[in-house]
Enzyme design. Structure first.
Site, PDB file in Angstrom:
ATOM      1  CD  GLU A 121      -6.248   4.860  -0.723  1.00  0.00           C
ATOM      2  OE1 GLU A 121      -6.253   4.376   0.414  1.00  0.00           O
ATOM      3  OE2 GLU A 121      -7.284   5.206  -1.314  1.00  0.00           O
TER       4      GLU A 121
ATOM      5  CE1 TYR B  94      -3.736   2.523   1.029  1.00  0.00           C
ATOM      6  CE2 TYR B  94      -1.889   3.566   2.154  1.00  0.00           C
ATOM      7  CZ  TYR B  94      -3.178   3.630   1.649  1.00  0.00           C
ATOM      8  OH  TYR B  94      -3.895   4.781   1.766  1.00  0.00           O
TER       9      TYR B  94
END
Length: 432
Positions: A241, A153
Site C-alpha cells: 500500500e 493512493y
C-alpha cells in the site's frame, strides 16, 4: 450483543496489527490480514522498494549522531528530513525524554542534523501510540525532503473474490482511503491482475490515468506500478500500500510512504525479510506466544481467556463482561494444536500477575478436544496451577476429553456452555 471496545480491539489485534479495509468495487470490501507479529521499520520497507527499482526518496540510516551528520552531508539535498525510527505512529508530535519535541524534523542546514540526532538516539520517544515511558530510539533515517505537488493512493492486495491480486487506486491520496470510499466511491478504481500475465501495459497505463497522471508522468507512473507488482511477487506480499504515491514539482513520481504485509506461509523462502522483524516494541508475551504459533492479546481485567478462533474470543470476552467480570487477556490456539502449545499457553497466561481465574472455551472442529484436555492436565500438574480453572469443551472427541478431565483428580470446574462457563469464572473470583 454489541461487542465491547476492548474486545473489538483485541480481535482486531488477533487478525492483524493493522487490518486494512480497501474498497475493491463500489459495493464490495475486502480484508487483508497480514502476519500480526512481523514489523518492519520505515527504512526497511523503503529499502525493499528501492531494491525493486521503485522510486523513493534518497536516504541513509544512522545509529549515531556522527553517522547522521555524515549522511546529511552526503545527501547534498536542498532540504533534509530526519526521522526517528520506531514502529508507533504519531512521531511528528511526539516528545523525547531528552527534551526534544518531535520525532520528525525538517532542515535546510545539514550541520544541525548531528545535533538533532544526538537528542533522538538513545532517548525515549513518547507518542499517542507508545507506552507511557515511550520507546527508545536506536536508529534514525536521514532522507532527502521532496515537495509534493499532488498525492494519490495506490495498493496491490490479494482478493479472494478475484482468486488473486488486484490493484486499487484513487486520485485522492494522502488521506484515509476508507473516508474516500465512503464519501466519493466513484474515485476508487480497481484492476484485477491475471496471475499468469501479471500487470499488462494497458492496465498500468489505465490505472495511472485514473490516478490523474498526465503526459510523461502517466508513463512514469505506469512503470512504478509495474515495479510495485514485481516487489509484491518478489517478497510474497499480501499487500503493498503506497499512500501517498506522489508527484513532485520537478515532474517525478515518488513512493513517499508504504506499508507492506507479508504471507507468513512464505517465511521458509523469505528468510531475509522475516529476519528484519523488529520485536523490540512488541509485547514480550505476544512475541513469546508467536514462537509457538499462538496469538496473545493482553487486556486489563483478571480473567484469562483461552480460546480457539477470534470470533469465539470476542464472544467469550463479551459474556464475561456481561456477567460482571473483566477479561485479563485471551490467547488463541488456532487450528492445528499440539499438547505442548496448550502447556505453553497456560504458562503465558499464569505469568500475568493480574490473572485470578482462567476460562478455557474450545469449540473443536479442526481442534481435537482430547488433545486440549491432555494439555490442560499436564499444565495444571507441572505448573502447579494456583488459580481457579473453568473449562468448556465442545466438538471433536469431546466425550473423551471430558473423561480425561473428570478422571484427572484436578480441581477443574466443567461448564456446559459459554454462558455457564462465564458465570462460573466470575463467581470463582468473587469467592476468593
Amino acid at each position: 450483543m454489541a461487542a465491547s471496545m476492548a474486545c473489538q480491539a483485541a480481535v482486531r489485534g488477533l487478525r492483524a496489527a493493522s487490518t486494512k479495509q480497501l474498497l475493491l468495487s463500489r459495493n464490495q470490501l475486502a480484508r487483508v490480514s497480514p502476519r500480526r507479529w512481523l514489523n518492519l521499520q520505515e527504512y526497511q520497507s523503503k529499502k525493499l522498494m528501492q531494491d525493486s527499482g521503485v522510486t523513493v526518496q534518497r536516504f541513509f540510516v544512522a545509529d549515531t549522531a556522527s553517522e547522521a551528520l555524515e549522511a546529511a552531508k552526503r545527501l547534498k539535498a536542498k532540504e533534509i528530513v530526519l526521522k526517528a525510527q520506531i514502529l508507533a505512529g504519531g512521531r511528528g508530535k511526539g516528545v523525547f525524554d531528552s527534551g526534544l519535541k518531535g520525532g520528525v524534523h525538517l532542515t535546510k542546514d545539514p550541520t544541525v542534523v548531528g545535533e538533532l540526532a544526538g537528542k533522538m538516539l538513545g532517548f525515549n520517544l513518547t507518542t499517542k501510540q507508545t507506552p507511557k515511558e515511550g520507546v527508545k530510539v536506536k536508529t534514525v533515517m536521514v532522507a532527502e525532503a521532496l515537495d509534493i505537488s499532488r498525492e494519490t493512493y495506490f495498493a496491490i492486495l490479494m482478493d479472494r473474490s478475484c482468486n488473486g491480486p488486484v490493484m486499487v487506486g484513487s486520485p485522492q491520496g494522502g488521506v484515509d482511503i476508507e473516508e474516500v470510499a465512503a464519501t466519493t466511491p466513484e474515485l476508487i478504481f480497481k484492476e484485477v491482475i491475471d496471475i499468469f500475465e501479471g500487470v499488462r501495459d494497458d492496465q498500468a497505463l489505465r490505472m495511472a490515468a485514473n490516478l490523474g497522471f498526465k503526459g510523461p508522468l502517466e508513463r512514469q507512473a505506469a512503470d512504478q506500478i509495474k515495479r510495485l507488482y514485481d516487489l509484491f511477487l518478489k517478497v510474497d506480499a499480501t499487500q503493498v500500500e503506497v499512500n501517498p504515491l506522489g508527484e513532485t514539482p520537478e515532474g517525478q513520481v515518488v513512493c513517499f510512504d508504504a506499508k507492506i504485509n507479508f504471507d507468513d506461509n512464505a517465511e521458509f523462502r523469505q528468510k531475509a525479510v522475516f529476519a528484519m522483524d523488529d520485536t523490540a516494541e512488541s509485547d514480550p508475551t505476544e512475541t513469546e506466544a508467536a514462537k509457538y504459533d499462538l496469538k496473545y492479546i493482553g487486556l486489563d481485567g483478571n480473567i484469562a481467556c483461552f480460546v480457539n478462533g477470534a470470533g469465539l474470543a470476542m464472544a467469550t470476552c463479551d459474556i464475561i463482561d456481561l456477567h460482571g467480570g473483566k477479561p485479563a487477556n485471551f490467547l488463541d490456539l488456532g487450528g492445528g494444536v499440539k499438547e505442548n502449545q496448550v502447556y505453553v499457553a497456560f504458562k503465558l497466561l499464569t505469568a500475568d500477575p493480574k490473572v485470578e481465574a482462567i476460562l478455557v472455551n474450545i469449540f473443536g472442529g479442526i481442534v481435537n478436544c482430547a488433545i486440549i484436555a491432555n494439555g490442560i492436565t499436564k499444565a495444571c500438574r507441572e505448573l502447579e496451577l494456583k488459580v481457579p480453572l473453568v473449562v468448556r469443551l465442545e466438538g471433536t472427541n469431546v466425550h473423551e476429553a471430558k473423561r480425561i478431565l473428570s478422571e484427572s483428580g484436578l480441581p477443574i470446574t466443567s461448564a456446559t456452555d459459554l454462558d455457564d462457563a462465564a458465570r462460573k469464572a466470575v463467581a470463582a473470583i468473587a469467592r476468593k
